[in-house]
Scaffold this motif. Structure first.
Motif, PDB file in Angstrom:
ATOM      1  N   MET A  17       0.729 -15.213  17.784  1.00 49.46           N
ATOM      2  CA  MET A  17       1.170 -14.193  18.746  1.00 49.46           C
ATOM      3  C   MET A  17       1.891 -13.057  18.030  1.00 49.46           C
ATOM      4  O   MET A  17       2.701 -13.275  17.128  1.00 49.46           O
ATOM      5  CB  MET A  17       2.061 -14.807  19.829  1.00 49.46           C
ATOM      6  CG  MET A  17       3.381 -15.356  19.340  1.00 49.46           C
ATOM      7  SD  MET A  17       4.353 -16.057  20.719  1.00 49.46           S
ATOM      8  CE  MET A  17       5.896 -16.458  19.867  1.00 49.46           C
ATOM      9  N   GLY A  18       1.563 -11.848  18.447  1.00 52.80           N
ATOM     10  CA  GLY A  18       2.228 -10.663  17.923  1.00 52.80           C
ATOM     11  C   GLY A  18       1.786 -10.193  16.558  1.00 52.80           C
ATOM     12  O   GLY A  18       2.205  -9.128  16.097  1.00 52.80           O
ATOM     13  N   MET A  19       0.915 -10.943  15.908  1.00 50.69           N
ATOM     14  CA  MET A  19       0.583 -10.597  14.532  1.00 50.69           C
ATOM     15  C   MET A  19      -0.279  -9.335  14.417  1.00 50.69           C
ATOM     16  O   MET A  19      -0.285  -8.672  13.399  1.00 50.69           O
ATOM     17  CB  MET A  19      -0.113 -11.789  13.848  1.00 50.69           C
ATOM     18  CG  MET A  19       0.801 -12.997  13.670  1.00 50.69           C
ATOM     19  SD  MET A  19       2.321 -12.661  12.724  1.00 50.69           S
ATOM     20  CE  MET A  19       3.519 -12.309  14.011  1.00 50.69           C
ATOM     21  N   ASP A  20      -1.001  -8.985  15.471  1.00 53.02           N
ATOM     22  CA  ASP A  20      -1.805  -7.760  15.445  1.00 53.02           C
ATOM     23  C   ASP A  20      -0.926  -6.515  15.608  1.00 53.02           C
ATOM     24  O   ASP A  20      -1.411  -5.391  15.455  1.00 53.02           O
ATOM     25  CB  ASP A  20      -2.873  -7.791  16.538  1.00 53.02           C
ATOM     26  CG  ASP A  20      -2.278  -7.846  17.943  1.00 53.02           C
ATOM     27  OD1 ASP A  20      -1.209  -8.466  18.092  1.00 53.02           O
ATOM     28  OD2 ASP A  20      -2.875  -7.270  18.856  1.00 53.02           O
ATOM     29  N   LEU A  21       0.353  -6.707  15.890  1.00 59.19           N
ATOM     30  CA  LEU A  21       1.262  -5.572  16.071  1.00 59.19           C
ATOM     31  C   LEU A  21       1.896  -5.115  14.762  1.00 59.19           C
ATOM     32  O   LEU A  21       2.499  -4.043  14.705  1.00 59.19           O
ATOM     33  CB  LEU A  21       2.379  -5.960  17.055  1.00 59.19           C
ATOM     34  CG  LEU A  21       1.943  -6.468  18.431  1.00 59.19           C
ATOM     35  CD1 LEU A  21       3.158  -6.926  19.227  1.00 59.19           C
ATOM     36  CD2 LEU A  21       1.172  -5.393  19.192  1.00 59.19           C
ATOM     37  N   ARG A  22       1.737  -5.901  13.699  1.00 56.23           N
ATOM     38  CA  ARG A  22       2.442  -5.608  12.446  1.00 56.23           C
ATOM     39  C   ARG A  22       2.062  -4.266  11.835  1.00 56.23           C
ATOM     40  O   ARG A  22       2.860  -3.650  11.131  1.00 56.23           O
ATOM     41  CB  ARG A  22       2.166  -6.712  11.418  1.00 56.23           C
ATOM     42  CG  ARG A  22       2.843  -8.037  11.739  1.00 56.23           C
ATOM     43  CD  ARG A  22       2.390  -9.121  10.790  1.00 56.23           C
ATOM     44  NE  ARG A  22       0.964  -9.364  10.922  1.00 56.23           N
ATOM     45  CZ  ARG A  22       0.232 -10.062  10.069  1.00 56.23           C
ATOM     46  NH1 ARG A  22       0.814 -10.576   8.986  1.00 56.23           N
ATOM     47  NH2 ARG A  22      -1.050 -10.252  10.269  1.00 56.23           N
ATOM     48  N   ALA A  23       0.843  -3.805  12.112  1.00 58.90           N
ATOM     49  CA  ALA A  23       0.389  -2.529  11.538  1.00 58.90           C
ATOM     50  C   ALA A  23       1.086  -1.327  12.182  1.00 58.90           C
ATOM     51  O   ALA A  23       1.001  -0.208  11.663  1.00 58.90           O
ATOM     52  CB  ALA A  23      -1.124  -2.398  11.700  1.00 58.90           C
ATOM     53  N   ILE A  24       1.774  -1.555  13.283  1.00 57.05           N
ATOM     54  CA  ILE A  24       2.481  -0.471  13.972  1.00 57.05           C
ATOM     55  C   ILE A  24       3.883  -0.368  13.379  1.00 57.05           C
ATOM     56  O   ILE A  24       4.621  -1.359  13.310  1.00 57.05           O
ATOM     57  CB  ILE A  24       2.551  -0.749  15.483  1.00 57.05           C
ATOM     58  CG1 ILE A  24       1.147  -0.911  16.065  1.00 57.05           C
ATOM     59  CG2 ILE A  24       3.286   0.378  16.205  1.00 57.05           C
ATOM     60  CD1 ILE A  24       1.122  -1.399  17.505  1.00 57.05           C
ATOM     61  N   ASN A  48       2.148 -18.898  10.639  1.00 62.16           N
ATOM     62  CA  ASN A  48       1.797 -20.049   9.807  1.00 62.16           C
ATOM     63  C   ASN A  48       2.356 -21.401  10.227  1.00 62.16           C
ATOM     64  O   ASN A  48       1.867 -22.427   9.755  1.00 62.16           O
ATOM     65  CB  ASN A  48       2.277 -19.801   8.354  1.00 62.16           C
ATOM     66  CG  ASN A  48       1.721 -18.544   7.759  1.00 62.16           C
ATOM     67  OD1 ASN A  48       0.518 -18.322   7.799  1.00 62.16           O
ATOM     68  ND2 ASN A  48       2.597 -17.703   7.202  1.00 62.16           N
ATOM     69  N   ASP A  49       3.390 -21.456  11.066  1.00 62.19           N
ATOM     70  CA  ASP A  49       4.115 -22.716  11.245  1.00 62.19           C
ATOM     71  C   ASP A  49       4.148 -23.142  12.718  1.00 62.19           C
ATOM     72  O   ASP A  49       5.092 -22.855  13.445  1.00 62.19           O
ATOM     73  CB  ASP A  49       5.539 -22.565  10.702  1.00 62.19           C
ATOM     74  CG  ASP A  49       6.196 -23.896  10.416  1.00 62.19           C
ATOM     75  OD1 ASP A  49       5.861 -24.884  11.105  1.00 62.19           O
ATOM     76  OD2 ASP A  49       7.049 -23.964   9.514  1.00 62.19           O
ATOM     77  N   GLU A  50       3.119 -23.863  13.131  1.00 61.69           N
ATOM     78  CA  GLU A  50       3.013 -24.290  14.525  1.00 61.69           C
ATOM     79  C   GLU A  50       4.114 -25.264  14.913  1.00 61.69           C
ATOM     80  O   GLU A  50       4.583 -25.269  16.051  1.00 61.69           O
ATOM     81  CB  GLU A  50       1.639 -24.912  14.777  1.00 61.69           C
ATOM     82  CG  GLU A  50       1.295 -25.069  16.235  1.00 61.69           C
ATOM     83  CD  GLU A  50      -0.182 -25.337  16.468  1.00 61.69           C
ATOM     84  OE1 GLU A  50      -0.603 -25.285  17.636  1.00 61.69           O
ATOM     85  OE2 GLU A  50      -0.909 -25.597  15.490  1.00 61.69           O
ATOM     86  N   VAL A  51       4.547 -26.089  13.958  1.00 61.77           N
ATOM     87  CA  VAL A  51       5.594 -27.070  14.238  1.00 61.77           C
ATOM     88  C   VAL A  51       6.910 -26.371  14.542  1.00 61.77           C
ATOM     89  O   VAL A  51       7.590 -26.661  15.536  1.00 61.77           O
ATOM     90  CB  VAL A  51       5.761 -28.054  13.061  1.00 61.77           C
ATOM     91  CG1 VAL A  51       6.962 -28.969  13.286  1.00 61.77           C
ATOM     92  CG2 VAL A  51       4.497 -28.887  12.883  1.00 61.77           C
ATOM     93  N   LYS A  52       7.293 -25.429  13.699  1.00 63.28           N
ATOM     94  CA  LYS A  52       8.537 -24.693  13.933  1.00 63.28           C
ATOM     95  C   LYS A  52       8.445 -23.842  15.201  1.00 63.28           C
ATOM     96  O   LYS A  52       9.408 -23.703  15.949  1.00 63.28           O
ATOM     97  CB  LYS A  52       8.882 -23.806  12.732  1.00 63.28           C
ATOM     98  CG  LYS A  52       9.627 -24.526  11.629  1.00 63.28           C
ATOM     99  CD  LYS A  52      10.159 -23.547  10.600  1.00 63.28           C
ATOM    100  CE  LYS A  52      11.029 -24.275   9.578  1.00 63.28           C
ATOM    101  NZ  LYS A  52      11.557 -23.358   8.547  1.00 63.28           N
TER     102      LYS A  52
END
Length: 295
Positions: A17-24, A48-52
């Motif tokens: 979630m939200g990772m496509d926003l990093r380029a902004i 990267n960390d589904e557990v956390k």
């Protein structure tokens, strides 16, 4: 068109979630500022960390940061809501979006809230789907240590309390599905009193400004812009019920024609659709969603 912005809480998180926003640029600056406050990277965990990401300590700040970025991007496009509301953790984003406190203050509060709730170890929570409301009310009234924690819709609630108490209630009612939730404690119940007291000490010195748009609070779903009332409502939230069904019912009363769910998942939009006829529900969780909203 009168529009409500609604913000989901814990349980809506999803890896990536939200990772496509990093380029902004605006988003990256917010991710960087969040890392300074939290001492860890929202990007690293969400990517990267589904557990956390499933751990309350990390879930709540991650959702707050990503939903806050989406708010800023909506505002950057010249959009503003007529009213805001958030489900549990989402109420903090709603208050920030309404100018009650700034991003940094909200994130500090969410960080402490998440840490306190992660330490909770008493009791549990169970979602109930398809039940008779009066029968449930009678069973809860007759059982010590159980309350309705989330009143989501006429057909869906979450009960919270002691493990034995929850088992007793479930055994006494006819229910289509009873789903134990993977949480560390009995959130939104009196069993969270210790966490609520500690959090209240942290909340006490924080200034709450009057909101620039009305807010529907979880524990008192009557729209208000009064900063003192909003602070009192938030103080009660850890032990108080999330009255989302009533929040949904308030939307048509306020003339709302469209609800934008700002954040991952479609839970709140689904609940609003089932509770209110005629309100258009829109999802904004990605860059593509933002661009579609503009078109």
């Amino acid at each position: 068109m009168k529009t409500a912005w609604v913000f989901p809480g814990q349980g809506s998180q999803v890896l990536g979630m939200g990772m496509d926003l990093r380029a902004i640029d605006l988003a990256q600056k917010t991710f960087d500022r969040a890392g300074e406050i939290l001492g860890w990277s929202v990007i690293d965990i969400c990517q990267n960390d589904e557990v956390k990401l499933a751990n309350t300590r990390y879930t709540q700040p991650c959702l707050y940061v990503i939903e806050s970025i989406l708010v800023d991007l909506l505002k950057q496009r010249g959009l503003m809501p007529s009213v805001v509301a958030g489900h549990s953790l989402g109420e903090y984003v709603a208050l920030s979006a309404a100018g009650v406190f700034d991003f940094e203050t909200g994130l500090q509060l969410v960080k402490h809230r998440a840490e306190l709730m992660a330490l909770a170890s008493d009791g549990g929570m169970t979602a109930l789907i398809g039940f008779d409301r009066s029968q449930l009310a009678d069973a809860i009234a007759a059982t010590e240590g159980v309350v309705i924690a989330n009143d989501n819709s006429t057909a869906q609630v979450v009960i919270s309390g002691t493990v034995a108490g929850i088992a007793t209630v479930v055994s006494q009612i006819k229910v289509k599905r009873a789903i134990p939730l993977n949480v560390s404690g009995a959130f939104h119940s009196p069993l969270m009193a210790t966490a609520a007291t500690e959090f209240g000490k942290l909340l006490a010195p924080v200034t709450f400004h009057d909101a620039c748009v009305p807010v529907l609070s979880n524990v008192a779903p009557i729209a208000t812009t009064d900063g003192h009332k909003l602070k009192a409502h938030l103080t009660s939230q850890i032990t108080g019920a999330v009255r989302w069904r009533e929040i949904s019912l308030q939307l048509p009363e306020l003339g709302i024609e469209r609800a934008i769910e700002v954040g991952p998942g479609k839970v709140l939009g689904g609940l609003i659709k089932r509770t209110c006829e005629g309100i258009v529900v829109v999802q904004v969780s990605t860059r593509s969603d933002l661009e579609s909203l503009d078109s």
